[in-house]
Design a protein around this motif. Structure first.
Motif, PDB file in Angstrom:
ATOM      1  N   VAL A   1     -19.240  78.522   2.834  1.00  0.00           N
ATOM      2  CA  VAL A   1     -18.878  78.891   1.463  1.00  0.00           C
ATOM      3  C   VAL A   1     -19.958  78.414   0.491  1.00  0.00           C
ATOM      4  CG1 VAL A   1     -17.164  78.612  -0.366  1.00  0.00           C
ATOM      5  CG2 VAL A   1     -16.414  78.829   2.005  1.00  0.00           C
TER       6      VAL A   1
ATOM      7  N   GLN B   1     -23.009  80.530   0.235  1.00  0.00           N
ATOM      8  CA  GLN B   1     -22.823  81.790  -0.474  1.00  0.00           C
ATOM      9  C   GLN B   1     -22.977  81.637  -1.982  1.00  0.00           C
ATOM     10  OE1 GLN B   1     -18.968  83.105   0.842  1.00  0.00           O
ATOM     11  NE2 GLN B   1     -19.658  83.571   2.916  1.00  0.00           N
TER      12      GLN B   1
ATOM     13  N   THR C   1     -11.075  79.798  -1.869  1.00  0.00           N
ATOM     14  CA  THR C   1     -12.308  79.429  -2.572  1.00  0.00           C
ATOM     15  C   THR C   1     -13.277  80.605  -2.610  1.00  0.00           C
ATOM     16  OG1 THR C   1     -12.050  77.120  -1.858  1.00  0.00           O
ATOM     17  CG2 THR C   1     -14.219  77.788  -2.619  1.00  0.00           C
ATOM     18  N   SER C   2     -13.357  81.340  -1.521  1.00  0.00           N
ATOM     19  CA  SER C   2     -14.222  82.524  -1.499  1.00  0.00           C
ATOM     20  C   SER C   2     -13.744  83.573  -2.500  1.00  0.00           C
ATOM     21  CB  SER C   2     -14.257  83.122  -0.086  1.00  0.00           C
ATOM     22  OG  SER C   2     -14.803  82.210   0.842  1.00  0.00           O
ATOM     23  N   ARG C   3     -12.425  83.749  -2.593  1.00  0.00           N
ATOM     24  CA  ARG C   3     -11.881  84.695  -3.561  1.00  0.00           C
ATOM     25  C   ARG C   3     -12.135  84.217  -4.989  1.00  0.00           C
ATOM     26  NH1 ARG C   3     -11.725  89.432  -2.538  1.00  0.00           N
ATOM     27  NH2 ARG C   3     -10.333  89.673  -4.339  1.00  0.00           N
TER      28      ARG C   3
ATOM     29  N   ARG D   1     -14.666  82.435  -5.960  1.00  0.00           N
ATOM     30  CA  ARG D   1     -16.083  82.666  -6.231  1.00  0.00           C
ATOM     31  C   ARG D   1     -16.349  84.127  -6.557  1.00  0.00           C
ATOM     32  NH1 ARG D   1     -20.037  84.745  -3.351  1.00  0.00           N
ATOM     33  NH2 ARG D   1     -18.679  84.927  -1.532  1.00  0.00           N
TER      34      ARG D   1
ATOM     35  N   THR E   1     -16.812  78.163  -8.410  1.00  0.00           N
ATOM     36  CA  THR E   1     -15.787  77.487  -7.608  1.00  0.00           C
ATOM     37  C   THR E   1     -15.103  76.390  -8.419  1.00  0.00           C
ATOM     38  OG1 THR E   1     -17.424  75.921  -6.719  1.00  0.00           O
ATOM     39  CG2 THR E   1     -17.001  77.927  -5.443  1.00  0.00           C
TER      40      THR E   1
END
Length: 209
Positions: A74, A77, A189-191, A193, A199
């Motif tokens: 993560v 990215q 967390t990816s969503r 971002r 984050t």
């Protein structure tokens, strides 16, 4: 075991001083490796066998390798370098950690003054409170995940020492719960971002209706 306790205290205190997320993940991996070493020491002291060594092996696979790797993916990215650096004054979290360490020893000195495992029990309580402080005081979702794993490591270490080795079904349940929780948090967390380009969990306040 005394050297392990000293190393564990040093790593957890170091976590409160770290602002770079990648270094925080490395510290989490080292911390989990020390927990795995404690599992192996306790397992060896009580006869070894599958039940003695399985917790240490699972800790290495799940908390030393898989979880740090998933969180690090993560972080990789994140294209904005400012997102990788925490923006909090680390002195506050370090002061809370130092106070937690003193409180932990005071509690066990008053409740269990003659117990042999006083140092490691105090260390586990210190990890629990420091992990909670990281969750509350840090705004980056990555650091909050690191705090969650630190808190869970403290709880696991406390149970391991108090029971001289947790029952197999409980150990497997703990690792499964942690694994599922981290996978969900990594996805969220990816969503976060993708939706907010950050984050920082403070942006979630914008969702208030």
């Amino acid at each position: 075991m005394e050297y392990l306790v000293v190393a564990l205290l040093f790593i957890v205190l170091l976590q409160t001083r770290i602002m770079d997320l990648r270094r925080g993940i490395i510290c989490l991996s080292v911390q989990s490796a020390l927990i795995a070493a404690a599992c192996l020491i306790v397992g060896t002291a009580h006869g070894g066998g599958l039940h003695g060594f399985l917790p240490g092996v699972l800790t290495i696979l799940v908390k030393v390798i898989f979880i740090p790797y998933a969180i690090l993916r993560v972080v990789r990215q994140l294209t904005d370098e400012r997102e990788i650096i925490s923006d909090i004054n680390v002195n506050y979290s370090t002061a809370v950690a130092a106070g937690s360490l003193c409180l932990s020893y005071m509690v066990f000195d008053s409740l269990l003054p003659s117990v042999e495992e006083r140092d490691i029990l105090a260390s586990s309580m210190f990890m629990i409170m420091t992990g909670l402080a990281l969750i509350v005081m840090r705004s980056r979702a990555i650091m909050q995940m690191i705090g969650l794993i630190t808190l869970e490591n403290g709880i696991y270490l406390f149970g391991l020492i108090m029971t001289e080795g947790l029952p197999m079904i409980i150990e497997l349940g703990i690792f499964l719960d942690v694994l599922i929780a981290v996978v969900i948090l990594v996805i969220l967390t990816s969503r976060l971002r993708l939706s907010f380009k950050t984050t920082d969990t403070n942006v979630l306040k914008k969702l208030k209706g």
